[in-house]
Design a protein around this motif. Structure first.
Motif, PDB file in Angstrom:
ATOM      1  N   ASN A  51       0.812  -1.214   0.000  1.00 30.37           N
ATOM      2  CA  ASN A  51       0.000   0.000   0.000  1.00 30.37           C
ATOM      3  C   ASN A  51       0.852   1.275   0.000  1.00 30.37           C
ATOM      4  OD1 ASN A  51      -2.614   1.031  -0.196  1.00 30.37           O
ATOM      5  ND2 ASN A  51      -2.672   1.492   1.991  1.00 30.37           N
ATOM      6  N   ILE A  52       1.941   1.240  -0.779  1.00 27.84           N
ATOM      7  CA  ILE A  52       2.800   2.419  -0.924  1.00 27.84           C
ATOM      8  C   ILE A  52       3.310   2.505  -2.362  1.00 27.84           C
ATOM      9  CG2 ILE A  52       3.565   2.414   1.486  1.00 27.84           C
ATOM     10  CD1 ILE A  52       6.220   1.282   0.567  1.00 27.84           C
ATOM     11  N   TYR A  53       3.779   3.691  -2.713  1.00 28.08           N
ATOM     12  CA  TYR A  53       4.423   3.872  -4.013  1.00 28.08           C
ATOM     13  C   TYR A  53       5.865   3.373  -3.924  1.00 28.08           C
ATOM     14  CZ  TYR A  53       0.573   6.543  -5.902  1.00 28.08           C
ATOM     15  OH  TYR A  53      -0.654   6.916  -6.370  1.00 28.08           O
ATOM     16  N   ILE A  54       6.308   2.738  -4.999  1.00 24.18           N
ATOM     17  CA  ILE A  54       7.675   2.223  -5.090  1.00 24.18           C
ATOM     18  C   ILE A  54       8.405   2.965  -6.198  1.00 24.18           C
ATOM     19  CG2 ILE A  54       9.108   0.190  -5.567  1.00 24.18           C
ATOM     20  CD1 ILE A  54       7.518  -0.135  -2.991  1.00 24.18           C
ATOM     21  N   PHE A  55       9.597   3.455  -5.874  1.00 21.74           N
ATOM     22  CA  PHE A  55      10.478   4.046  -6.874  1.00 21.74           C
ATOM     23  C   PHE A  55      11.470   2.965  -7.278  1.00 21.74           C
ATOM     24  CE2 PHE A  55      10.332   8.575  -4.849  1.00 21.74           C
ATOM     25  CZ  PHE A  55       8.979   8.641  -5.097  1.00 21.74           C
ATOM     26  N   GLY A  56      11.771   2.872  -8.544  1.00 25.78           N
ATOM     27  CA  GLY A  56      12.721   1.871  -8.988  1.00 25.78           C
ATOM     28  C   GLY A  56      13.330   2.200 -10.324  1.00 25.78           C
ATOM     29  N   ARG A  57      14.244   1.314 -10.725  1.00 30.89           N
ATOM     30  CA  ARG A  57      14.943   1.459 -11.997  1.00 30.89           C
ATOM     31  C   ARG A  57      15.498   2.885 -12.146  1.00 30.89           C
ATOM     32  NH1 ARG A  57      13.493  -3.471 -11.360  1.00 30.89           N
ATOM     33  NH2 ARG A  57      13.253  -4.813 -13.177  1.00 30.89           N
ATOM     34  N   ILE A  58      16.056   3.373 -11.045  1.00 27.76           N
ATOM     35  CA  ILE A  58      16.644   4.711 -11.018  1.00 27.76           C
ATOM     36  C   ILE A  58      18.034   4.620 -11.618  1.00 27.76           C
ATOM     37  CG2 ILE A  58      17.378   6.597  -9.514  1.00 27.76           C
ATOM     38  CD1 ILE A  58      15.219   5.203  -7.503  1.00 27.76           C
ATOM     39  N   ALA A  59      18.255   5.374 -12.671  1.00 29.05           N
ATOM     40  CA  ALA A  59      19.531   5.278 -13.373  1.00 29.05           C
ATOM     41  C   ALA A  59      19.938   6.630 -13.936  1.00 29.05           C
ATOM     42  CB  ALA A  59      19.423   4.257 -14.514  1.00 29.05           C
ATOM     43  N   VAL A  60      21.231   6.915 -13.828  1.00 28.13           N
ATOM     44  CA  VAL A  60      21.839   8.103 -14.413  1.00 28.13           C
ATOM     45  C   VAL A  60      23.002   7.618 -15.269  1.00 28.13           C
ATOM     46  CG1 VAL A  60      23.050  10.281 -13.943  1.00 28.13           C
ATOM     47  CG2 VAL A  60      21.190   9.529 -12.426  1.00 28.13           C
ATOM     48  N   LEU A  61      23.076   8.086 -16.498  1.00 31.12           N
ATOM     49  CA  LEU A  61      24.182   7.678 -17.367  1.00 31.12           C
ATOM     50  C   LEU A  61      25.519   8.065 -16.743  1.00 31.12           C
ATOM     51  CD1 LEU A  61      22.821   8.582 -20.927  1.00 31.12           C
ATOM     52  CD2 LEU A  61      22.933   6.319 -19.847  1.00 31.12           C
ATOM     53  N   LYS A  62      26.499   7.221 -16.932  1.00 30.93           N
ATOM     54  CA  LYS A  62      27.796   7.351 -16.257  1.00 30.93           C
ATOM     55  C   LYS A  62      28.426   8.744 -16.336  1.00 30.93           C
ATOM     56  CE  LYS A  62      31.447   4.178 -15.267  1.00 30.93           C
ATOM     57  NZ  LYS A  62      32.031   2.902 -15.632  1.00 30.93           N
ATOM     58  N   PRO A  63      28.463   9.401 -17.496  1.00 26.05           N
ATOM     59  CA  PRO A  63      29.119  10.724 -17.534  1.00 26.05           C
ATOM     60  C   PRO A  63      28.431  11.791 -16.689  1.00 26.05           C
ATOM     61  CG  PRO A  63      28.776   9.859 -19.754  1.00 26.05           C
ATOM     62  CD  PRO A  63      28.033   8.960 -18.821  1.00 26.05           C
ATOM     63  N   TYR A  64      27.208  11.527 -16.239  1.00 26.62           N
ATOM     64  CA  TYR A  64      26.427  12.519 -15.504  1.00 26.62           C
ATOM     65  C   TYR A  64      26.293  12.206 -14.018  1.00 26.62           C
ATOM     66  CZ  TYR A  64      25.264  14.087 -20.158  1.00 26.62           C
ATOM     67  OH  TYR A  64      25.350  14.552 -21.446  1.00 26.62           O
ATOM     68  N   ARG A  65      26.946  11.176 -13.556  1.00 27.52           N
ATOM     69  CA  ARG A  65      26.850  10.802 -12.147  1.00 27.52           C
ATOM     70  C   ARG A  65      27.671  11.744 -11.275  1.00 27.52           C
ATOM     71  NH1 ARG A  65      27.604   4.487 -13.392  1.00 27.52           N
ATOM     72  NH2 ARG A  65      25.699   4.315 -14.624  1.00 27.52           N
ATOM     73  N   GLY A  66      27.261  11.849 -10.023  1.00 29.43           N
ATOM     74  CA  GLY A  66      27.983  12.683  -9.068  1.00 29.43           C
ATOM     75  C   GLY A  66      27.666  14.153  -9.191  1.00 29.43           C
ATOM     76  N   MET A  67      26.645  14.507  -9.948  1.00 29.39           N
ATOM     77  CA  MET A  67      26.277  15.909 -10.151  1.00 29.39           C
ATOM     78  C   MET A  67      24.974  16.284  -9.449  1.00 29.39           C
ATOM     79  SD  MET A  67      27.086  16.409 -14.160  1.00 29.39           S
ATOM     80  CE  MET A  67      28.638  15.931 -14.883  1.00 29.39           C
ATOM     81  N   GLY A  68      24.388  15.343  -8.712  1.00 30.17           N
ATOM     82  CA  GLY A  68      23.137  15.638  -8.019  1.00 30.17           C
ATOM     83  C   GLY A  68      21.889  15.381  -8.837  1.00 30.17           C
TER      84      GLY A  68
END
Length: 161
Positions: A85-102
């Motif tokens: 009975n809750i919302y699920i967040f998933g398949r969260i992905a950021v392409l490698k060159p853009y990681r670490g930027m918030g």
């Protein structure tokens, strides 16, 4: 139909310490967009070696895709778990060159705004253990024991809104 809802400006330093500005806008989709498929294949299939990336939840989920200009760079899916009975967040992905930027934080902030508008009181996520610390900085709390998903350690986490 793609709807541009928000734009985010992020000033980020790369390893070379040269400053780089990224303007990411986030669009919402009620069906799995090809841009989300592209990002998930790049991150989860090619980079991390997952085999079963796409499942039946993709048929019922809501999707966010973050773009720099017209280039897809980040994605997240959201669905309602009728058992918990809750919302699920998933398949969260950021392409490698853009990681670490918030960008992942901004994407999840938008996802949280989406479910808050639907009166959600709590959200869940099945996190890769190596990313659990990131989710903890956003207010998620580990629940239960670690488990394997395609031989990758995961932990279920929840956040009260």
């Amino acid at each position: 139909m793609r709807n541009r809802l928000r734009e985010f400006l992020i000033a980020a330093s790369r390893q070379s310490r040269s400053e780089m500005r990224i303007i990411m806008h986030i669009e919402h989709f009620d069906t799995l967009p090809e841009d989300a498929v592209f990002i998930r294949k790049e991150v989860f299939v090619k980079e991390q070696g997952f085999k079963n990336e796409f499942d039946e939840k993709d048929n019922e989920a809501h999707f966010l895709v973050g773009y720099e200009n017209d280039n897809p760079i980040a994605t997240c899916r959201i669905f309602f778990d009728t058992v918990k009975n809750i919302y699920i967040f998933g398949r969260i992905a950021v392409l490698k060159p853009y990681r670490g930027m918030g960008l992942g934080s901004l994407l999840l902030t938008e996802a949280q705004s989406y479910v808050t508008a639907k009166n959600a009181k709590k959200i869940g996520i099945s996190a890769q253990v190596r990313a659990a610390g990131f989710y903890e900085t956003l207010g998620f709390v580990r629940q239960g024991e670690e488990y394997l998903d395609e031989n990758c350690p995961h932990i279920y986490m929840e956040k009260t809104l």
